[in-house]
Design a protein around this motif. Structure first.
Motif, PDB file in Angstrom:
ATOM      1  N   ARG A   1      80.135 -39.584 -50.932  1.00 48.02           N
ATOM      2  CA  ARG A   1      79.650 -38.539 -50.033  1.00 48.02           C
ATOM      3  C   ARG A   1      78.365 -38.975 -49.332  1.00 48.02           C
ATOM      4  NH1 ARG A   1      81.149 -33.289 -50.741  1.00 48.02           N
ATOM      5  NH2 ARG A   1      79.985 -33.006 -48.793  1.00 48.02           N
ATOM      6  N   LEU A   2      77.522 -39.691 -50.044  1.00 43.30           N
ATOM      7  CA  LEU A   2      76.296 -40.200 -49.427  1.00 43.30           C
ATOM      8  C   LEU A   2      76.619 -41.175 -48.302  1.00 43.30           C
ATOM      9  CD1 LEU A   2      74.237 -40.768 -52.701  1.00 43.30           C
ATOM     10  CD2 LEU A   2      73.634 -39.145 -50.890  1.00 43.30           C
ATOM     11  N   ILE A   3      77.580 -42.045 -48.561  1.00 46.58           N
ATOM     12  CA  ILE A   3      77.984 -43.019 -47.543  1.00 46.58           C
ATOM     13  C   ILE A   3      78.566 -42.309 -46.328  1.00 46.58           C
ATOM     14  CG2 ILE A   3      79.614 -44.891 -47.054  1.00 46.58           C
ATOM     15  CD1 ILE A   3      79.204 -45.787 -49.985  1.00 46.58           C
ATOM     16  N   GLU A   4      79.358 -41.261 -46.573  1.00 40.81           N
ATOM     17  CA  GLU A   4      79.932 -40.492 -45.466  1.00 40.81           C
ATOM     18  C   GLU A   4      78.843 -39.843 -44.606  1.00 40.81           C
ATOM     19  OE1 GLU A   4      82.511 -37.739 -47.373  1.00 40.81           O
ATOM     20  OE2 GLU A   4      83.993 -39.255 -47.940  1.00 40.81           O
ATOM     21  N   LYS A   5      77.686 -39.590 -45.219  1.00 39.70           N
ATOM     22  CA  LYS A   5      76.557 -39.019 -44.486  1.00 39.70           C
ATOM     23  C   LYS A   5      75.733 -40.097 -43.779  1.00 39.70           C
ATOM     24  CE  LYS A   5      76.859 -34.562 -45.561  1.00 39.70           C
ATOM     25  NZ  LYS A   5      76.928 -33.479 -44.540  1.00 39.70           N
ATOM     26  N   GLY A   6      76.181 -41.340 -43.888  1.00 38.55           N
ATOM     27  CA  GLY A   6      75.471 -42.433 -43.222  1.00 38.55           C
ATOM     28  C   GLY A   6      74.333 -43.005 -44.037  1.00 38.55           C
ATOM     29  N   LEU A   7      74.296 -42.715 -45.335  1.00 40.43           N
ATOM     30  CA  LEU A   7      73.236 -43.209 -46.201  1.00 40.43           C
ATOM     31  C   LEU A   7      73.723 -44.408 -46.997  1.00 40.43           C
ATOM     32  CD1 LEU A   7      71.982 -39.755 -47.513  1.00 40.43           C
ATOM     33  CD2 LEU A   7      70.832 -41.212 -45.836  1.00 40.43           C
ATOM     34  N   ASP A   8      72.868 -45.413 -47.134  1.00 37.48           N
ATOM     35  CA  ASP A   8      73.197 -46.588 -47.941  1.00 37.48           C
ATOM     36  C   ASP A   8      73.070 -46.205 -49.414  1.00 37.48           C
ATOM     37  OD1 ASP A   8      73.746 -49.072 -48.867  1.00 37.48           O
ATOM     38  OD2 ASP A   8      71.976 -50.054 -48.024  1.00 37.48           O
ATOM     39  N   SER A   9      74.095 -46.517 -50.202  1.00 36.86           N
ATOM     40  CA  SER A   9      74.108 -46.093 -51.595  1.00 36.86           C
ATOM     41  C   SER A   9      74.911 -47.071 -52.433  1.00 36.86           C
ATOM     42  CB  SER A   9      74.712 -44.687 -51.713  1.00 36.86           C
ATOM     43  OG  SER A   9      74.801 -44.280 -53.062  1.00 36.86           O
ATOM     44  N   PHE A  10      74.539 -47.199 -53.697  1.00 35.50           N
ATOM     45  CA  PHE A  10      75.356 -47.954 -54.634  1.00 35.50           C
ATOM     46  C   PHE A  10      75.176 -47.359 -56.025  1.00 35.50           C
ATOM     47  CE2 PHE A  10      71.282 -49.990 -55.238  1.00 35.50           C
ATOM     48  CZ  PHE A  10      71.277 -50.480 -56.535  1.00 35.50           C
ATOM     49  N   VAL A  11      76.146 -47.611 -56.896  1.00 35.40           N
ATOM     50  CA  VAL A  11      76.075 -47.187 -58.289  1.00 35.40           C
ATOM     51  C   VAL A  11      75.679 -48.402 -59.115  1.00 35.40           C
ATOM     52  CG1 VAL A  11      77.324 -46.246 -60.257  1.00 35.40           C
ATOM     53  CG2 VAL A  11      77.806 -45.396 -57.948  1.00 35.40           C
ATOM     54  N   PRO A  12      74.518 -48.405 -59.716  1.00 33.13           N
ATOM     55  CA  PRO A  12      74.050 -49.573 -60.460  1.00 33.13           C
ATOM     56  C   PRO A  12      74.747 -49.698 -61.810  1.00 33.13           C
ATOM     57  CG  PRO A  12      72.453 -47.815 -60.603  1.00 33.13           C
ATOM     58  CD  PRO A  12      73.529 -47.313 -59.693  1.00 33.13           C
ATOM     59  N   GLU A  13      74.428 -50.771 -62.503  1.00 32.55           N
ATOM     60  CA  GLU A  13      74.940 -51.014 -63.841  1.00 32.55           C
ATOM     61  C   GLU A  13      73.805 -50.897 -64.848  1.00 32.55           C
ATOM     62  OE1 GLU A  13      77.369 -54.561 -64.226  1.00 32.55           O
ATOM     63  OE2 GLU A  13      77.633 -54.593 -62.046  1.00 32.55           O
ATOM     64  N   VAL A  14      74.186 -50.527 -66.070  1.00 36.62           N
ATOM     65  CA  VAL A  14      73.198 -50.417 -67.143  1.00 36.62           C
ATOM     66  C   VAL A  14      72.707 -51.805 -67.549  1.00 36.62           C
ATOM     67  CG1 VAL A  14      72.894 -49.774 -69.580  1.00 36.62           C
ATOM     68  CG2 VAL A  14      74.089 -48.234 -68.021  1.00 36.62           C
ATOM     69  N   ASN A  15      71.421 -51.866 -67.842  1.00 42.38           N
ATOM     70  CA  ASN A  15      70.805 -53.073 -68.401  1.00 42.38           C
ATOM     71  C   ASN A  15      70.903 -54.284 -67.473  1.00 42.38           C
ATOM     72  OD1 ASN A  15      69.341 -54.479 -70.310  1.00 42.38           O
ATOM     73  ND2 ASN A  15      71.096 -54.950 -71.596  1.00 42.38           N
ATOM     74  N   LYS A  16      70.773 -54.012 -66.187  1.00 41.62           N
ATOM     75  CA  LYS A  16      70.731 -55.084 -65.194  1.00 41.62           C
ATOM     76  C   LYS A  16      69.475 -54.889 -64.348  1.00 41.62           C
ATOM     77  CE  LYS A  16      74.427 -56.781 -63.374  1.00 41.62           C
ATOM     78  NZ  LYS A  16      75.651 -57.047 -62.583  1.00 41.62           N
ATOM     79  N   ASN A  17      68.777 -55.957 -64.077  1.00 42.20           N
ATOM     80  CA  ASN A  17      67.550 -55.875 -63.286  1.00 42.20           C
ATOM     81  C   ASN A  17      67.865 -55.866 -61.797  1.00 42.20           C
ATOM     82  OD1 ASN A  17      65.779 -55.849 -65.447  1.00 42.20           O
ATOM     83  ND2 ASN A  17      65.616 -58.077 -65.532  1.00 42.20           N
ATOM     84  N   TYR A  18      67.245 -54.946 -61.097  1.00 43.85           N
ATOM     85  CA  TYR A  18      67.362 -54.877 -59.646  1.00 43.85           C
ATOM     86  C   TYR A  18      66.007 -55.229 -59.061  1.00 43.85           C
ATOM     87  CZ  TYR A  18      71.885 -52.853 -60.449  1.00 43.85           C
ATOM     88  OH  TYR A  18      73.187 -52.673 -60.845  1.00 43.85           O
ATOM     89  N   LEU A  19      66.036 -56.105 -58.068  1.00 40.80           N
ATOM     90  CA  LEU A  19      64.817 -56.700 -57.539  1.00 40.80           C
ATOM     91  C   LEU A  19      64.606 -56.286 -56.092  1.00 40.80           C
ATOM     92  CD1 LEU A  19      62.498 -58.820 -57.653  1.00 40.80           C
ATOM     93  CD2 LEU A  19      64.203 -60.518 -56.965  1.00 40.80           C
ATOM     94  N   ALA A  20      63.413 -55.805 -55.800  1.00 42.57           N
ATOM     95  CA  ALA A  20      63.053 -55.509 -54.418  1.00 42.57           C
ATOM     96  C   ALA A  20      62.459 -56.773 -53.821  1.00 42.57           C
ATOM     97  CB  ALA A  20      62.046 -54.370 -54.364  1.00 42.57           C
ATOM     98  N   LYS A  21      63.310 -57.576 -53.168  1.00 39.72           N
ATOM     99  CA  LYS A  21      62.819 -58.816 -52.589  1.00 39.72           C
ATOM    100  C   LYS A  21      61.985 -58.560 -51.347  1.00 39.72           C
ATOM    101  CE  LYS A  21      66.748 -61.596 -54.159  1.00 39.72           C
ATOM    102  NZ  LYS A  21      67.929 -62.384 -53.736  1.00 39.72           N
ATOM    103  N   GLN A  22      62.487 -57.612 -50.531  1.00 36.72           N
ATOM    104  CA  GLN A  22      61.791 -57.247 -49.316  1.00 36.72           C
ATOM    105  C   GLN A  22      61.916 -55.746 -49.153  1.00 36.72           C
ATOM    106  OE1 GLN A  22      63.804 -59.389 -46.262  1.00 36.72           O
ATOM    107  NE2 GLN A  22      62.869 -61.353 -46.769  1.00 36.72           N
ATOM    108  N   LYS A  23      61.176 -55.169 -48.233  1.00 38.80           N
ATOM    109  CA  LYS A  23      61.256 -53.734 -48.002  1.00 38.80           C
ATOM    110  C   LYS A  23      62.622 -53.316 -47.477  1.00 38.80           C
ATOM    111  CE  LYS A  23      57.077 -52.488 -49.148  1.00 38.80           C
ATOM    112  NZ  LYS A  23      56.832 -51.617 -50.286  1.00 38.80           N
ATOM    113  N   THR A  24      63.372 -54.233 -46.925  1.00 40.46           N
ATOM    114  CA  THR A  24      64.660 -53.863 -46.326  1.00 40.46           C
ATOM    115  C   THR A  24      65.849 -54.344 -47.146  1.00 40.46           C
ATOM    116  OG1 THR A  24      64.613 -55.883 -44.999  1.00 40.46           O
ATOM    117  CG2 THR A  24      63.718 -53.875 -44.009  1.00 40.46           C
ATOM    118  N   GLU A  25      65.584 -54.922 -48.330  1.00 41.01           N
ATOM    119  CA  GLU A  25      66.698 -55.501 -49.081  1.00 41.01           C
ATOM    120  C   GLU A  25      66.497 -55.274 -50.565  1.00 41.01           C
ATOM    121  OE1 GLU A  25      68.699 -59.884 -49.964  1.00 41.01           O
ATOM    122  OE2 GLU A  25      67.195 -59.619 -48.398  1.00 41.01           O
ATOM    123  N   ILE A  26      67.559 -54.838 -51.229  1.00 43.01           N
ATOM    124  CA  ILE A  26      67.557 -54.720 -52.672  1.00 43.01           C
ATOM    125  C   ILE A  26      68.551 -55.722 -53.221  1.00 43.01           C
ATOM    126  CG2 ILE A  26      68.005 -53.194 -54.636  1.00 43.01           C
ATOM    127  CD1 ILE A  26      65.604 -52.334 -53.091  1.00 43.01           C
ATOM    128  N   GLY A  27      68.083 -56.582 -54.094  1.00 43.38           N
ATOM    129  CA  GLY A  27      68.966 -57.571 -54.688  1.00 43.38           C
ATOM    130  C   GLY A  27      69.169 -57.302 -56.163  1.00 43.38           C
TER     131      GLY A  27
END
Length: 441
Positions: free
Chosen positions: A412-438
């Motif tokens: 539903r978020l994507i249908e509203k034009g919003l960038d979204s993802f469902v993360p995984e447990v116990n995994k590190n997410y890194l903010a490399k830049q202000k415009t990118e999540i790795g």
């Protein structure tokens, strides 16, 4: 370098624990218990804490617990940590703070002033267990510095006092932890305000609870519960008016202070006297010291200055139409003293039909000729309200969690034009830049 990680709560309602970590510091948001862990094989040689970790009711977070005595789990102990670690609790529901009692001495934990007050009065009346942690107060809109991480709490609204959202900032990341939210309560303006502030703040990540997306529309409609606190009060008044003769027992959640007070005031307007168990009156007094309350004698702990009148159960039996009796689940046997009556369940314990005690309660009331009335309302925003909040904040990425079906929310978020993802447990997410999540594998 800033990383964020989810320890639990991605596909459950409650038990959502996440952290933001830099080279210097770590902030953990919420620390509740997850229900439904694997408890089939209980090893009595384990400590209570290790048992909770083994059964996934608490996550195995390294450098947080005292683990030297563990028998099965190999987990780095808090004594080995070089990170400055601080916990922030969004509100005082068990699925968001029930793990506090297992934290080692000296662990820094922040609560809002109202949540702090509620926490300690619940301990006083035996409804909460004390913690060895260093419990501190924060002020809304006042930043708390944890090493190189800045946390700014925002006043929010849920069905427990002192609820918060958190704006978390490092050199590389701006992240918002929404906590549990609703726009159908007494204070929707609080959420609207922090959402508007968030839009101007331009967050990289919004973590947004998605409880309402756990259920399809048909199931939610079938409950026929009030959709707001205002409607709940209206239905309560209708019940008092439509059945003026029966005793009414009322089972609310002890942490929902504002609703309990409102119900008590509404009851008096209809000519009935509201009678409380002593523990509930003690909690009410902590927040409304100017008011006095009627107490059921059999539950009385001692004489208090806020007690207006002490009533015996016999007085209620003789004049059932004069009273409403607040009745917690542990005191359900009170029902047996009356020939019949009405039992109003208002988000009290047991909290829902997933709890085996719920079916037991229904059967118990049936055999004692008590009509069961479900009169609660959700403490969580509707699907449309959640989407409105997400659109208004406009984060670069919106992450749904605190839901059985986060993928439905994500779509539903994507249908509203919003960038979204469902993360995984116990995994590190890194903010490399202000415009990118790795993702760090």
């Amino acid at each position: 370098m800033t990383q964020y990680r989810f320890w639990s709560g991605l596909h459950t309602i409650g038990g959502n624990i996440m952290e933001v970590q830099t080279a210097q510091a770590r902030v953990i948001c919420d620390f509740g218990l997850s229900v439904g862990g694997d408890t089939e094989q209980i090893d009595e040689t384990l400590s209570e804490l290790e048992f909770l970790l083994v059964t996934n009711q608490l996550p195995s977070i390294p450098y947080l617990y005292e683990t030297e005595s563990f028998k099965k789990i190999k987990l780095a102990s808090v004594n080995e940590s070089t990170l400055k670690t601080t916990l922030f609790i969004s509100h005082l529901h068990l699925d968001h703070m029930g793990g506090l009692q297992y934290l080692p001495e000296g662990t820094v934990v922040y609560l809002s002033e109202d949540a702090y007050r509620l926490y300690y009065v619940l301990i006083k009346v035996g409804e909460e267990n004390p913690s060895k942690a260093d419990i501190r107060l924060f002020d809304f809109d006042t930043a708390v510095q944890v090493g190189d991480i800045t946390v700014t709490p925002k006043w929010s609204d849920h069905d427990s006092v002192g609820c918060s959202a958190f704006f978390i900032e490092t050199q590389e990341l701006k992240l918002i932890h929404s906590g549990d939210v609703r726009l159908n309560g007494e204070h929707p303006e609080r959420i609207i305000e922090w959402a508007n502030e968030a839009k101007a703040w331009k967050p990289d990540v919004l973590l947004l609870e998605g409880t309402s997306f756990s259920f399809d529309g048909e199931k939610k409609q079938a409950t026929e519960e009030p959709v707001s606190e205002k409607e709940l009060l209206q239905k309560w008044g209708e019940l008092l008016q439509d059945d003026p003769d029966s005793i009414i027992l009322y089972n609310p959640y002890i942490r929902n202070i504002e609703r309990i007070k409102a119900i008590a005031e509404e009851t008096e307007l209809y000519g009935r006297k509201m009678v409380f168990e002593s523990a509930y009156a003690e909690v009410l007094h902590a927040f409304y010291p100017e008011k006095k309350w009627r107490i059921l004698e059999s539950t009385q702990m001692d004489i208090k200055e806020y007690v207006e009148e002490v009533l015996t159960l016999q007085e209620l039996i003789q004049h059932p139409s004069h009273y409403v009796l607040q009745n917690s689940y542990k005191n359900k046997e009170t029902v047996t003293y009356f020939n019949n009556g009405i039992y109003v369940h208002s988000n009290g314990e047991p909290l829902g039909d997933y709890d085996a005690r719920y079916a037991e309660l229904l059967y118990f009331l049936e055999i004692h000729q008590f009509s069961f009335v479900q009169m609660g309302t959700s403490g969580h925003a509707t699907k449309e309200d959640l989407l409105t909040i997400a659109e208004n904040v406009g984060a670069k990425q919106t992450i749904p969690w605190h839901s059985f079906k986060p993928e439905v929310f994500q779509q539903r978020l994507i249908e509203k034009g919003l960038d979204s993802f469902v993360p995984e447990v116990n995994k590190n997410y890194l903010a490399k830049q202000k415009t990118e999540i790795g993702v760090i594998e």
